[in-house]
Write an enzyme that holds these catalytic residues in place. Structure first.
Site, PDB file in Angstrom:
ATOM      1  N   TYR A 150      -1.899  44.466  11.975  1.00  0.00           N
ATOM      2  CA  TYR A 150      -3.214  43.856  11.736  1.00  0.00           C
ATOM      3  C   TYR A 150      -3.321  43.335  10.303  1.00  0.00           C
ATOM      4  CZ  TYR A 150      -4.513  47.978   9.040  1.00  0.00           C
ATOM      5  OH  TYR A 150      -4.564  48.951   8.085  1.00  0.00           O
ATOM      6  N   HIS A 187     -16.262   6.440  -0.177  1.00  0.00           N
ATOM      7  CA  HIS A 187     -15.390   7.435  -0.810  1.00  0.00           C
ATOM      8  C   HIS A 187     -16.057   8.808  -0.838  1.00  0.00           C
ATOM      9  CE1 HIS A 187     -13.948   9.698  -4.329  1.00  0.00           C
ATOM     10  NE2 HIS A 187     -12.779   9.312  -3.867  1.00  0.00           N
ATOM     11  N   MET A 204      -4.043   6.785  -4.456  1.00  0.00           N
ATOM     12  CA  MET A 204      -2.924   5.981  -4.976  1.00  0.00           C
ATOM     13  C   MET A 204      -3.286   4.493  -4.916  1.00  0.00           C
ATOM     14  SD  MET A 204       0.376   8.013  -3.618  1.00  0.00           S
ATOM     15  CE  MET A 204      -0.243   8.291  -1.997  1.00  0.00           C
ATOM     16  N   GLU A 250       0.987  49.728  -2.720  1.00  0.00           N
ATOM     17  CA  GLU A 250       0.484  48.763  -3.698  1.00  0.00           C
ATOM     18  C   GLU A 250       1.176  48.900  -5.052  1.00  0.00           C
ATOM     19  OE1 GLU A 250      -3.735  49.378  -4.338  1.00  0.00           O
ATOM     20  OE2 GLU A 250      -3.547  51.534  -4.046  1.00  0.00           O
ATOM     21  N   GLY A 299      -1.618  46.969  -0.205  1.00  0.00           N
ATOM     22  CA  GLY A 299      -2.640  46.562  -1.178  1.00  0.00           C
ATOM     23  C   GLY A 299      -2.034  45.477  -2.047  1.00  0.00           C
ATOM     24  N   THR A 300      -2.091  44.265  -1.542  1.00  0.00           N
ATOM     25  CA  THR A 300      -1.372  43.183  -2.226  1.00  0.00           C
ATOM     26  C   THR A 300      -2.065  42.717  -3.499  1.00  0.00           C
ATOM     27  OG1 THR A 300      -2.361  41.784  -0.545  1.00  0.00           O
ATOM     28  CG2 THR A 300      -0.023  42.304  -0.296  1.00  0.00           C
ATOM     29  N   ASN A 301      -3.291  43.193  -3.741  1.00  0.00           N
ATOM     30  CA  ASN A 301      -3.915  42.872  -5.031  1.00  0.00           C
ATOM     31  C   ASN A 301      -3.165  43.593  -6.145  1.00  0.00           C
ATOM     32  OD1 ASN A 301      -5.866  41.621  -3.464  1.00  0.00           O
ATOM     33  ND2 ASN A 301      -7.287  43.339  -3.574  1.00  0.00           N
ATOM     34  N   ASP A 302      -3.028  44.920  -5.969  1.00  0.00           N
ATOM     35  CA  ASP A 302      -2.303  45.677  -6.983  1.00  0.00           C
ATOM     36  C   ASP A 302      -0.808  45.379  -6.940  1.00  0.00           C
ATOM     37  OD1 ASP A 302      -3.836  47.284  -8.798  1.00  0.00           O
ATOM     38  OD2 ASP A 302      -4.667  48.278  -7.035  1.00  0.00           O
ATOM     39  N   ARG A 307       0.825  -1.223   0.000  1.00  0.00           N
ATOM     40  CA  ARG A 307       0.000   0.000   0.000  1.00  0.00           C
ATOM     41  C   ARG A 307       0.846   1.254   0.000  1.00  0.00           C
ATOM     42  NH1 ARG A 307      -5.176  -1.568   2.864  1.00  0.00           N
ATOM     43  NH2 ARG A 307      -4.701  -3.583   3.761  1.00  0.00           N
ATOM     44  N   ARG A 329     -13.833  50.963   0.646  1.00  0.00           N
ATOM     45  CA  ARG A 329     -13.643  51.453  -0.728  1.00  0.00           C
ATOM     46  C   ARG A 329     -14.783  52.414  -1.025  1.00  0.00           C
ATOM     47  NH1 ARG A 329     -12.128  45.605  -1.396  1.00  0.00           N
ATOM     48  NH2 ARG A 329     -10.169  45.483  -2.542  1.00  0.00           N
ATOM     49  N   ARG A 353     -10.620  54.854   2.243  1.00  0.00           N
ATOM     50  CA  ARG A 353      -9.736  55.128   1.118  1.00  0.00           C
ATOM     51  C   ARG A 353     -10.378  56.156   0.186  1.00  0.00           C
ATOM     52  NH1 ARG A 353      -8.239  50.284  -2.808  1.00  0.00           N
ATOM     53  NH2 ARG A 353     -10.313  50.682  -3.613  1.00  0.00           N
ATOM     54  N   GLY A 385      -7.758   7.123  -1.281  1.00  0.00           N
ATOM     55  CA  GLY A 385      -8.139   6.521  -2.559  1.00  0.00           C
ATOM     56  C   GLY A 385      -7.370   7.035  -3.757  1.00  0.00           C
ATOM     57  N   SER A 410      -1.027  50.558   4.485  1.00  0.00           N
ATOM     58  CA  SER A 410      -1.846  49.365   4.309  1.00  0.00           C
ATOM     59  C   SER A 410      -1.413  48.744   2.986  1.00  0.00           C
ATOM     60  CB  SER A 410      -3.327  49.739   4.264  1.00  0.00           C
ATOM     61  OG  SER A 410      -4.091  48.580   4.072  1.00  0.00           O
ATOM     62  N   ARG A 469      -4.887   6.734  12.251  1.00  0.00           N
ATOM     63  CA  ARG A 469      -4.406   8.068  11.855  1.00  0.00           C
ATOM     64  C   ARG A 469      -5.324   9.096  12.505  1.00  0.00           C
ATOM     65  NH1 ARG A 469      -6.202   7.202   5.586  1.00  0.00           N
ATOM     66  NH2 ARG A 469      -8.356   6.718   6.041  1.00  0.00           N
TER      67      ARG A 469
HETATM   68  C1  PEP Z   1      -5.278  46.123  -3.367  1.00  0.00           C
HETATM   69  O1  PEP Z   1      -4.824  46.568  -4.425  1.00  0.00           O
HETATM   70  O2  PEP Z   1      -4.770  45.190  -2.736  1.00  0.00           O
HETATM   71  C2  PEP Z   1      -6.487  46.712  -2.802  1.00  0.00           C
HETATM   72  C3  PEP Z   1      -6.956  46.332  -1.634  1.00  0.00           C
HETATM   73  O3  PEP Z   1      -7.147  47.615  -3.564  1.00  0.00           O
HETATM   74  P1  PEP Z   1      -8.155  47.225  -4.744  1.00  0.00           P
HETATM   75  O4  PEP Z   1      -8.361  45.765  -4.696  1.00  0.00           O
HETATM   76  O5  PEP Z   1      -9.381  48.001  -4.485  1.00  0.00           O
HETATM   77  O6  PEP Z   1      -7.399  47.692  -5.927  1.00  0.00           O
HETATM   78 MG    MG Z   2      -5.501  48.489  -5.171  1.00  0.00          MG
END
Ligand code: PEP
Ligand code: MG
Length: 906
Positions: free
Chosen positions: A883, A490, A111, A777, A798-801, A100, A594, A650, A109, A796, A372
């Site tokens: 935060y 399963h 492998m 950002e 802005g990890t999206n941009d 096994r 926003r 913002r 299930g 802050s 397990r």
């Molecule tokens: C970002 O860019 O991470 C962000 C929070 O701003 P938005 O998504 O509104 O561009």
């Molecule tokens: Mg942004």
């Protein structure tokens, strides 16, 4: 790489132990540990995960040569422990073995497994003679050929055709009018064995191997190969299991639960995996093999009496029928039950966690095959942690670290609306295999589930039973309904792992590949049904759902998180209602409001459009004057909902074209409403067109080219705060400037904000504390964060941009290639969901460090989507953020993740 490739166990001794999961896999480590603590386990050995890694690098021949001596010596040890011999060997009882897989974490299930290995024309005869169970011997032999033929030699059903082995069995049964496999005689089984060998020869182009050693090496290599099957790879992607881990191979003496009425096999849990109740439970079958219990082909019986009675009640089975036809193990084999009960208690106390165990009773002797830590629902996870902490089985740190933050999501999942469910028609009741409520259109195949869901339909996958091939479809579906299968089938196990609602073994249900019948009523593809995976009920049509409230054990978990956290959690919210929900979930303020999200509601959009159309400053100001009271009211609502807590608001961020209509009819409507010629509207829309709007006239570039917009927004915020303060409240506004690339951009905005605030304070005769900060950002902002922090009181991230601009992946277009990149292993995860710690994360780290270098007490947080994703939250803790901020429903998840990060990093 260590040079020990193979670890033996058996007879109360073991070379491995529980904490060697990385090397021996979860199963191998626990088999060793069970031996060491005196639990009866059939002897065997584990080939390490490192050997799998070498196998993937060097290939079969090199690896077989590398471990050959160790494997042979380990077989000898196993022979001694089990008092049997591998292959036909004079008078000795033949040793049969299972081979096994066993990775570090369970991949149910996914492998391959081979059972009954060592069977051939000679050993079958000796076993038949010595055990006196001739039928069992030949049945095991034919099962072996079928399994080995499929797994190792690749004999399987071709597209659209039947499994060739099943065709042989069907023919024997129909020739003799048998209703099931069990009716086959020894003579039939011998015929089947001979026919199976022909099937192998015809389909695989070679003879079935008779030498047990050839069989063994074939099986070991097949298990290594199964690490790289499509379904195993998909499962790893979904569960984020690294490809490099590899699987161990466990070779272990077979014991049989199908040797007659004194034998049995089963699966059990030391607590209830669905609810968390501290109740030993599980399922078993007399005279059966392990797959019979989990495949759903036979209805398994409950292990405990109390479980059996509950089962009968759910099922509408009378006590008389239950006791006679479906007795619990506790009633059928009381002594063995007591022994098993003692073992499960011992194992739970030893591992300090709920155990998921497999056992076999061979001719009146109990053997444990596996233990397990059991998979569990979100609700069970929470209850067990709280209970075990109260029992003193675990400490607070363990209770917090053991929880999977994302699983809390299940507790936030919808349940049926009371009024809707009161009038809904129950079609059937099945096993509550995985909790939650789901409603959707019926589909009958995993492919359809995927396809329909890709085009936005909500579907319920309806199957006779599910198999690992259905994984993608199960993932895409809202819920799963199966005709067959128990709580350990399963479908049930996988659905619980995914947090997907599942109902199995519903009464009166029959499923064909294209139709569903429930108690005589036919349903077709596309018809709506609804499932309650918590009660097992199946409903006709669409039933409205709502989200549950959180209290009790959930509250206790949140308190534990609170007591152990350094970072706090804010929420991204644009309305007072969202702010209130998030506050109830424990959010300590707003990390991102926003403002533009407010602009689409009611009359607001017209004022914004008027501003956009304005030809000059005067016209813009007139339109902004209309917006001011509306914005003030919006901010007042939010600041009030978060009274006493920080609220980061913002300033306007998106490019203006997002507020203007593109189609002719809407443009005509806009022209009429604003009293201008439609050509004026068209011309304006055209002038706003940009080639790269995400890199265009947006963010602080708007406020710096139209300072009056910033002025209006700052005034609305400060006026709202002053008014609330005058009423005795404690508003804490934090004004955030978006999309800063250079410190001068921020400086200019800050000037407008502070000037406006000073004016408002003078006008109103009231002052409030407020902060001015910025988003980080744009990569340039991260790199020059020391300069920016001389102006900004907070950052802050802005990890999206930051991800968009750091990777150069358009947020709106990455969907075209990201799934392919992930499938090809170029990226591990979608970087818009899971922070890319090695790249984008380094920009964040640099931003934090540089920010602190010029303003040591700068407040640091994150408001991109990553603020609610556990691994990203852990990263934020490691770079010293104060935060994280996320959407309201992820607040509890982020709170737990923040506490875990703190405990892990201290
Ligand atoms: C970002 O860019 O991470 C962000 C929070 O701003 P938005 O998504 O509104 O561009
Ligand atoms: Mg942004």
């Amino acid at each position: 790489m260590s040079t020990k490739y193979v670890y033996t166990f058996g007879d109360g001794k073991a070379e491995g132990k529980a904490d060697m999961k990385n090397l021996l896999g979860g199963k191998g480590a626990n088999l060793a540990e069970m031996n060491l603590i005196g639990v009866p386990v059939p002897a065997g050995f584990t080939i390490t995960t490192e050997v799998c890694t070498e196998y993937n690098k060097q290939g079969r021949d090199a690896v077989v040569a590398m471990i050959k001596d160790n494997v042979e010596a380990s077989i000898v040890k196993t022979e001694e422990a089990m008092n049997a011999k591998f292959g036909a060997n004079g008078d000795a009882f033949p040793l049969l073995i299972s081979v096994r897989s066993g990775a570090r974490v369970s991949m149910p299930g996914m492998m391959d497994t081979v059972l009954n290995l060592g069977m051939n024309d000679e050993t079958v005869k000796i076993i038949a003679e010595k055990s006196g169970a001739e039928k069992f011997a030949y049945d095991s032999y034919r099962r072996f050929i079928q399994m080995y033929g499929g797994v190792v030699m690749g004999v399987e059903a071709e597209n659209g055709k039947h499994d060739p082995f099943e065709l042989v069995l069907d023919k024997v049964k129909s020739d003799n009018n048998y209703a099931s496999d069990a009716e086959m005689t020894v003579a039939d089984l011998k015929t089947v064995v001979a026919e199976f060998k022909k099937v192998v020869k015809e389909n695989a182009g070679q003879d079935f191997p008779t030498n047990p050693w050839d069989q063994l090496w074939g099986a070991i290599c097949a298990v290594f190969d199964s690490w790289n099957t499509e379904r195993a790879i998909l499962y790893r992607r979904m569960e984020q299991i690294p490809d490099e881990w590899g699987t161990a191979v466990n070779v272990q003496a077979m014991v049989y639960g199908n040797m007659g009425e004194t034998s049995a096999t089963g699966v059990c849990f030391s607590r209830d995996a669905a609810t968390g109740e501290d109740l030993f439970n599980g399922e078993y079958l007399i005279n059966a093999q392990g797959e019979d219990v989990v495949s759903g082909v036979r209805t398994p019986q409950e292990i405990t009496l109390i479980g059996s009675k509950r089962w009968a009640e759910r099922n509408g089975t009378s006590e008389e029928v239950r006791a006679k036809d479906f007795p619990s193990l506790e009633e059928a084999m009381p002594e063995l039950y007591n022994e098993l009960n003692a073992v499960q208690e011992k194992l739970e106390n030893h591992y300090h966690d709920m155990q998921d165990m497999e056992f076999t009773i061979q001719d009146g002797k109990l053997w444990m095959l596996q233990t397990r830590n059991g998979k569990r629902t979100g609700a069970a996870m929470v209850k067990m942690a709280v209970d075990m902490l109260a029992e003193g089985l675990i400490d607070e740190k363990t209770a917090v670290l053991r929880l999977e933050p994302n699983k809390l999501d299940e507790l936030l999942h919808p349940v049926f609306e009371k009024s809707a469910i009161a009038s809904a028609k129950v079609l059937s009741k099945g096993l509550p295999a995985s909790p939650g409520a789901a409603t959707g259109k019926i589909v009958f195949s995993a492919e359809d589930a995927e396809e329909w869901s890709d085009r936005g339909e909500k579907v319920i996958l309806v199957r006779r039973e599910t198999s690992p091939e259905d994984l993608k479809g199960m993932y895409a579906a809202e819920g799963i309904l199966t005709e067959r299968g128990g709580m350990t089938s399963h479908a049930a196990v996988v659905a619980r792992g995914m947090g997907k609602c599942c109902v199995s073994s519903a009464a009166g249900i029959s499923v064909t590949p294209s139709a569903l019948k429930i108690n005589g009523v036919a349903f077709k593809e596309g018809d709506f049904i609804s499932l309650n995976g918590t009660t097992g009920e199946v409903y006709e049509g669409k039933v409205a759902t709502i989200t549950p409230t959180l209290d009790g054990d959930f509250g206790k978990i949140m308190d534990l998180a609170e007591n152990n956290t350094r970072m706090y959690v804010r929420t991204n919210a644009d309305t007072p209602a969202d702010a209130k929900t998030a506050r109830e979930f424990g959010a300590k303020g707003i990390g991102l409001c926003r403002t533009e999200h407010m602009f689409f509601e009611g009359e607001r959009i017209w004022a914004i459009r008027e501003m956009i159309l304005a030809e000059d400053l005067e016209g813009r100001k007139a339109a902004l004057d209309k917006l001011l009271p509306i914005q003030r009211q919006d901010f007042s609502g939010i600041l009030e909902a978060m009274d006493g807590l920080g609220v980061t608001i913002r300033l306007l961020d998106p490019p203006l074209h997002e507020f203007t209509p593109n189609d002719a009819a809407s443009q005509a409507e806009m022209a009429e409403k604003l009293g201008v010629d439609v050509e004026v509207v068209k011309a304006k829309v055209e002038s706003l067109h940009e080639f790269n709007p995400m890199l265009g006239h947006r963010g602080c570039r708007l406020g710096n080219t139209y300072p009056e917009i910033t002025e209006m927004q700052a005034r609305a915020i400060i006026e709202a705060a002053c008014d609330l303060k005058a009423k005795g409240l404690d508003p804490k506004p934090e004004i955030m400037v978006p999309l800063i690339g250079t410190v001068k951009e921020l400086k200019m905005q800050e000037g407008i904000i502070r000037e406006t605030a000073a004016k408002v304070f003078e006008e109103k005769g009231v002052k409030v504390d407020y902060m001015v900060g910025t988003m980080i950002e744009i990569p340039r902002a991260a790199v020059t964060a020391d300069e920016i922090a001389e102006v900004a009181e907070f950052f802050s991230f802005g990890t999206n941009d930051l991800t968009q601009m750091g990777f150069g992946y358009s947020r709106d277009d990455a969907g075209k290639f990201l799934p392919i990149y992930i499938r090809k292993g170029i990226l591990k995860n979608d970087p818009f969901q899971v922070l890319d710690q090695d790249g984008i994360g380094q920009l964040v780290r640099m931003g934090c460090e540089k920010g602190k270098s010029t303003r040591p007490n700068i407040k640091l947080g994150i408001c991109g989507e990553h603020g609610g994703e556990p691994s990203s939250v852990e990263f934020c803790n490691s770079v010293g953020m104060d935060y994280v901020s996320c959407s309201p429903f992820r607040v509890p998840i982020a709170r737990l993740a923040a506490a875990q990060a703190n405990l892990k990093q201290n």
